[in-house]
Design an enzyme around this catalytic site. Structure first.
Site, PDB file in Angstrom:
ATOM      1  N   PHE A  96     -14.781  -8.370  -3.528  1.00  0.00           N
ATOM      2  CA  PHE A  96     -13.567  -7.615  -3.824  1.00  0.00           C
ATOM      3  C   PHE A  96     -12.417  -8.545  -4.171  1.00  0.00           C
ATOM      4  O   PHE A  96     -12.140  -9.514  -3.465  1.00  0.00           O
ATOM      5  CB  PHE A  96     -13.194  -6.756  -2.619  1.00  0.00           C
ATOM      6  CG  PHE A  96     -11.990  -5.878  -2.838  1.00  0.00           C
ATOM      7  CD1 PHE A  96     -12.108  -4.705  -3.559  1.00  0.00           C
ATOM      8  CD2 PHE A  96     -10.757  -6.225  -2.330  1.00  0.00           C
ATOM      9  CE1 PHE A  96     -11.011  -3.891  -3.770  1.00  0.00           C
ATOM     10  CE2 PHE A  96      -9.652  -5.416  -2.535  1.00  0.00           C
ATOM     11  CZ  PHE A  96      -9.773  -4.238  -3.250  1.00  0.00           C
ATOM     12  N   ASN A 199      -7.424  -4.152   5.304  1.00  0.00           N
ATOM     13  CA  ASN A 199      -7.343  -3.393   4.056  1.00  0.00           C
ATOM     14  C   ASN A 199      -8.718  -2.768   3.870  1.00  0.00           C
ATOM     15  O   ASN A 199      -9.571  -3.306   3.156  1.00  0.00           O
ATOM     16  CB  ASN A 199      -6.993  -4.308   2.878  1.00  0.00           C
ATOM     17  CG  ASN A 199      -7.037  -3.584   1.546  1.00  0.00           C
ATOM     18  OD1 ASN A 199      -6.970  -2.363   1.489  1.00  0.00           O
ATOM     19  ND2 ASN A 199      -7.175  -4.344   0.465  1.00  0.00           N
ATOM     20  N   PRO A 200      -8.973  -1.646   4.525  1.00  0.00           N
ATOM     21  CA  PRO A 200     -10.333  -1.086   4.532  1.00  0.00           C
ATOM     22  C   PRO A 200     -10.607  -0.257   3.279  1.00  0.00           C
ATOM     23  O   PRO A 200      -9.702   0.033   2.491  1.00  0.00           O
ATOM     24  CB  PRO A 200     -10.292  -0.177   5.774  1.00  0.00           C
ATOM     25  CG  PRO A 200      -8.882   0.324   5.792  1.00  0.00           C
ATOM     26  CD  PRO A 200      -8.034  -0.832   5.296  1.00  0.00           C
TER      27      PRO A 200
END
Length: 292
Positions: A96, A199-200
């Site tokens: 990510f 920051n899920p």
């Protein structure tokens, strides 16, 4: 790009026009960054060398990067790096990519750990799902006495986070554990953390197909998919966080722009108070903080 276009200036102009037709945002910037990457030049140096001819192998390498960018591969992936909170982080395919709005999460966390009555001599932070290590490393770099333990379920991402910690000189204070949620944290940390940050994944499963192509096709699904209502991760964090925080410890979570009410409700039910919502640079709700 025609064969005759072999100078820096000509290639940038032709590529920017090509990107615009393909719907690439910031077309000229993308062209400049990719060409600078191939030539080992900063953006300003490209213009100081605007008539510099390119060797055939340089043009071939540049064209391949341009082709991939037009096909939706993120610029950061092609460059192998991204800037976050004033520092450069390595990125890799399948991991990510940290976004600018997440800098607001770091700002909020720094303020919680250093401001007013929350100024601790040697604070401890836990991060759930650290990815590249952007948040963990930024916090450690901003707060010299801070120790950070971060969890990451994806082994390549965990390895990348450790590499970034070494590059930024904070590896002695950032420890990355492989595993899900809080499970891999050392049991001795229970009840001692001053901050839990994350920051899920928070995108609703049904909204995934509508994401930008470079996000939907290149960011790992596990870092995006928050379940049917986008709140699965917040339920898990609200359930686990109180056991790891000290009394008076803080939580800071990035959220989707329409999730503030739901996330603050989950945290309130879990025993958190002093709940606040902070906006990103576009005035959208982006960060929720609370105190145990």
């Amino acid at each position: 790009m025609a064969e005759a276009l072999k100078s820096v200036r000509e290639l940038i102009q032709a590529t920017a026009a090509f990107f615009e037709k393909r719907g690439v945002d910031s077309a000229r910037l993308n062209a400049e960054r990719l060409l600078g990457h191939v030539l080992g030049l900063a953006r300003i140096d490209l213009y100081l060398n605007h008539d510099r001819p390119l060797a055939p192998e340089e043009i071939d390498r540049y064209r391949e990067l341009v082709r991939q960018r037009a096909a939706g591969v993120p610029l950061q992936t092609l460059l192998g790096e991204t800037e976050f909170y004033g520092r450069v982080f390595q990125v890799e395919r399948g991991v990510f990519i940290p976004r600018p709005e997440t800098e607001r999460l770091v700002e909020a966390a720094v303020r919680l750990l250093t401001g007013g009555t929350s100024s601790w001599l040697a604070p401890l932070a836990l991060e759930i799902g650290c990815g590249t290590g952007a948040v963990a490393c930024s916090l450690a770099a901003e707060i010299p006495r801070l120790r950070v333990h971060a969890s990451e379920i994806d082994p390549p991402a965990a390895a990348l986070a450790r590499a970034n910690a070494r590059r930024l000189g904070v590896a002695a204070r950032v420890e990355v554990h492989e595993g899900s949620w809080c499970e891999p944290f050392p049991p001795t940390l229970r009840g001692h953390a001053h901050l839990l940050v994350s920051n899920p994944p928070y995108v609703r499963t049904g909204d995934l197909p509508g994401l930008q192509r470079e996000v939907a096709e290149h960011d790992p699904r596990a870092a995006l998919d928050g379940g049917p209502d986008g709140l699965d991760a917040y339920r898990a964090i609200a359930r686990e966080a109180p056991a790891w925080l000290m009394p008076g410890g803080w939580i800071a979570l990035e959220i989707g722009e329409d999730q503030a009410l739901d996330v603050t409700g989950l945290l309130k039910d879990a025993g958190f108070s002093s709940l606040t919502v902070k906006q990103d640079y576009c005035d959208r709700d982006r960060v929720v903080t609370g105190r145990l």
